[in-house]
Design a protein around this motif. Structure first.
Motif, PDB file in Angstrom:
ATOM      1  N   ALA A 146       9.914 -26.639  52.079  1.00 30.31           N
ATOM      2  CA  ALA A 146       9.733 -25.514  51.157  1.00 30.31           C
ATOM      3  C   ALA A 146      10.570 -25.703  49.908  1.00 30.31           C
ATOM      4  O   ALA A 146      11.698 -26.201  49.968  1.00 30.31           O
ATOM      5  CB  ALA A 146      10.127 -24.218  51.850  1.00 30.31           C
ATOM      6  N   SER A 147      10.005 -25.308  48.785  1.00 32.66           N
ATOM      7  CA  SER A 147      10.759 -25.355  47.541  1.00 32.66           C
ATOM      8  C   SER A 147      11.441 -24.022  47.319  1.00 32.66           C
ATOM      9  O   SER A 147      11.088 -23.015  47.917  1.00 32.66           O
ATOM     10  CB  SER A 147       9.820 -25.656  46.375  1.00 32.66           C
ATOM     11  N   GLY A 148      12.413 -24.025  46.431  1.00 34.98           N
ATOM     12  CA  GLY A 148      13.055 -22.758  46.087  1.00 34.98           C
ATOM     13  C   GLY A 148      14.331 -22.521  46.856  1.00 34.98           C
ATOM     14  O   GLY A 148      14.494 -22.967  47.981  1.00 34.98           O
ATOM     15  N   ARG A 149      15.233 -21.763  46.246  1.00 34.13           N
ATOM     16  CA  ARG A 149      16.523 -21.491  46.846  1.00 34.13           C
ATOM     17  C   ARG A 149      16.486 -20.321  47.817  1.00 34.13           C
ATOM     18  O   ARG A 149      17.471 -20.031  48.464  1.00 34.13           O
ATOM     19  CB  ARG A 149      17.544 -21.204  45.745  1.00 34.13           C
ATOM     20  N   THR A 150      15.322 -19.665  47.916  1.00 34.14           N
ATOM     21  CA  THR A 150      15.249 -18.477  48.762  1.00 34.14           C
ATOM     22  C   THR A 150      14.600 -18.745  50.106  1.00 34.14           C
ATOM     23  O   THR A 150      14.190 -17.817  50.784  1.00 34.14           O
ATOM     24  CB  THR A 150      14.465 -17.372  48.038  1.00 34.14           C
ATOM     25  N   PHE A 151      14.500 -20.007  50.495  1.00 38.22           N
ATOM     26  CA  PHE A 151      13.851 -20.359  51.755  1.00 38.22           C
ATOM     27  C   PHE A 151      14.411 -19.562  52.907  1.00 38.22           C
ATOM     28  O   PHE A 151      13.686 -19.058  53.762  1.00 38.22           O
ATOM     29  CB  PHE A 151      14.020 -21.857  52.018  1.00 38.22           C
ATOM     30  N   ARG A 152      15.731 -19.406  52.938  1.00 39.72           N
ATOM     31  CA  ARG A 152      16.363 -18.751  54.073  1.00 39.72           C
ATOM     32  C   ARG A 152      16.048 -17.261  54.129  1.00 39.72           C
ATOM     33  O   ARG A 152      16.410 -16.585  55.081  1.00 39.72           O
ATOM     34  CB  ARG A 152      17.861 -18.971  54.048  1.00 39.72           C
ATOM     35  N   SER A 153      15.395 -16.749  53.095  1.00 40.70           N
ATOM     36  CA  SER A 153      15.021 -15.336  53.080  1.00 40.70           C
ATOM     37  C   SER A 153      13.685 -15.075  53.757  1.00 40.70           C
ATOM     38  O   SER A 153      13.324 -13.926  53.994  1.00 40.70           O
ATOM     39  CB  SER A 153      14.923 -14.827  51.635  1.00 40.70           C
ATOM     40  N   TYR A 154      12.947 -16.132  54.037  1.00 43.79           N
ATOM     41  CA  TYR A 154      11.589 -15.988  54.516  1.00 43.79           C
ATOM     42  C   TYR A 154      11.442 -16.278  56.003  1.00 43.79           C
ATOM     43  O   TYR A 154      12.022 -17.242  56.528  1.00 43.79           O
ATOM     44  CB  TYR A 154      10.655 -16.944  53.755  1.00 43.79           C
ATOM     45  N   ASN A 155      10.654 -15.458  56.653  1.00 40.64           N
ATOM     46  CA  ASN A 155      10.145 -15.802  57.967  1.00 40.64           C
ATOM     47  C   ASN A 155       9.120 -16.908  57.782  1.00 40.64           C
ATOM     48  O   ASN A 155       8.398 -16.938  56.777  1.00 40.64           O
ATOM     49  CB  ASN A 155       9.484 -14.601  58.625  1.00 40.64           C
ATOM     50  N   MET A 156       9.040 -17.825  58.741  1.00 42.88           N
ATOM     51  CA  MET A 156       8.147 -18.961  58.609  1.00 42.88           C
ATOM     52  C   MET A 156       7.232 -19.040  59.824  1.00 42.88           C
ATOM     53  O   MET A 156       7.575 -18.574  60.915  1.00 42.88           O
ATOM     54  CB  MET A 156       8.946 -20.264  58.500  1.00 42.88           C
TER      55      MET A 156
END
Length: 121
Positions: A24-34
């Motif tokens: 995943a791109s972006g610095r907010t990956f850890r904010s998302y459920n996957m």
């Protein structure tokens, strides 16, 4: 905005194993459920597995429970799907998804392009 790229799909024999990755791109990956979904020829896209943003919570479709394991590495912005004891009915295009709210069959915010998994009998 999140961009997702799947990799790891290939042809494998029945009973074999594969590990899919979703970068995943972006610095907010850890904010998302996957999550992972799959679509077999002539069938609708179906839920496979999901993992919460923290990695603590996971869920699986009954058809893959005990055979597939979902995980994530937030430091690497990557999610994985370890697939063991693969069966011909697991043949499908596997899609990675990210969702800021949902973690399960209703995830529908961002999608990757998919990676083909073919299980030969």
């Amino acid at each position: 905005q999140v961009q997702l790229v799947e990799s790891g799909g290939r042809v494998v024999q029945t009973g074999g194993s594969l590990r899919l990755s979703c970068a995943a791109s972006g610095r907010t990956f850890r904010s998302y459920n996957m999550g992972w979904f799959r679509q077999a020829p002539g069938k609708e896209r179906e839920f496979v597995a999901a993992i919460t943003w923290s990695g603590v919570g996971t869920s699986y479709a009954d058809s893959v429970k005990g055979r597939f394991t979902i995980s994530r590495d937030n430091a690497k912005n990557t999610m994985y799907l370890q697939m063991n004891n693969l069966q011909p009915e697991d043949t499908a295009v596997y899609y990675c998804t990210a969702d800021s709210v949902r973690a399960g069959p209703l995830m529908d915010e961002y999608w990757g392009q998919g990676t083909q998994v073919t299980v030969s009998s």
